[in-house]
Design a protein around this motif. Sequence first.
Motif, short mmCIF file in Angstrom:
data_model
loop_
_atom_site.label_atom_id
_atom_site.label_comp_id
_atom_site.label_asym_id
_atom_site.label_seq_id
_atom_site.Cartn_x
_atom_site.Cartn_y
_atom_site.Cartn_z
N VAL A 64 0.84 -1.19 0.00
CA VAL A 64 0.00 0.00 0.00
C VAL A 64 0.88 1.25 0.00
O VAL A 64 0.66 2.17 -0.78
N CYS A 100 0.87 3.66 -3.16
CA CYS A 100 0.32 5.00 -2.96
C CYS A 100 1.37 6.07 -3.25
O CYS A 100 1.06 7.11 -3.83
N VAL A 152 -3.49 12.85 -6.30
CA VAL A 152 -3.57 11.76 -5.32
C VAL A 152 -3.17 12.28 -3.95
O VAL A 152 -2.08 12.83 -3.78
N TYR A 175 -1.75 11.27 -0.83
CA TYR A 175 -0.96 10.12 -0.38
C TYR A 175 -1.43 9.59 0.98
O TYR A 175 -1.64 8.38 1.15
N CYS A 232 -4.72 7.85 0.68
CA CYS A 232 -4.51 6.59 -0.05
C CYS A 232 -4.01 5.50 0.90
O CYS A 232 -4.59 4.40 0.96
N VAL A 233 -2.98 5.80 1.65
CA VAL A 233 -2.41 4.82 2.57
C VAL A 233 -3.42 4.43 3.64
O VAL A 233 -3.61 3.24 3.93
N ALA A 263 -9.21 -0.10 -4.36
CA ALA A 263 -9.65 1.30 -4.39
C ALA A 263 -11.08 1.39 -4.90
O ALA A 263 -11.91 2.11 -4.33
N ILE A 289 -7.51 7.98 -6.99
CA ILE A 289 -6.54 6.96 -6.57
C ILE A 289 -6.69 5.70 -7.41
O ILE A 289 -5.70 5.12 -7.88
N ILE A 329 -3.60 4.40 -9.67
CA ILE A 329 -3.00 3.08 -9.46
C ILE A 329 -3.18 2.22 -10.71
O ILE A 329 -2.25 1.49 -11.11
#
Length: 184
Positions: A33, A37, A47, A49, A52-53, A74, A175, A179
């Motif tokens: 991850v 990310c 994004v 970050y 995302c994480v 996601a 995201i 990705i």
Amino acid sequence: MVKPTPPPTSRLLAAVALAVTLVCLAGGAGATVVTTCRAAADSDARVDYGFCVAELGNHRESPDADTWGLAKVAALTGVNNADDAVYDAKALLSGGAAGPARAALERCAKMYDSMGFAFAEAEDEINNRRYAAGKGKAAEAASLAHQCDDALAKAGAVPSPMAKHSSYSVKIAVICTAITNLIK
């Protein structure tokens, strides 16, 4: 004879770390991850970050997922958020919303229901390695969030009671797309 000077240790370690990250991401194996990310945030300034994480890291499928798997995760988190938004909109409607705000919330409940399907279709398309179609469905989901916001704003519901879900939907769609763009 002059012996060559070895490079500074910090530069060597940074180069090794970068090489390991690139190998993991390129091959899909071992992507985490955090590294995924980071790569998504580095490739797309939109994004978030930390978001995302935090969000992908909470999903049960994330620990074993490669980049392809995290793109699907996601999309699946987008489905969950859309389902929660429908529930919240219905709760607001049962709480006595009236007039234009009520009509806008009814529209939003339908839009978030459609958004859930769009994110589910994004996951399905990515799963079947039809990446352009998957990214298109993620964009459709983000568009529905904006449409809900617009409907509520026109109805005078400011601040939007759906703002949290809207923000989440747009961020996770970005995201998912970023990705998916990393998949080789």
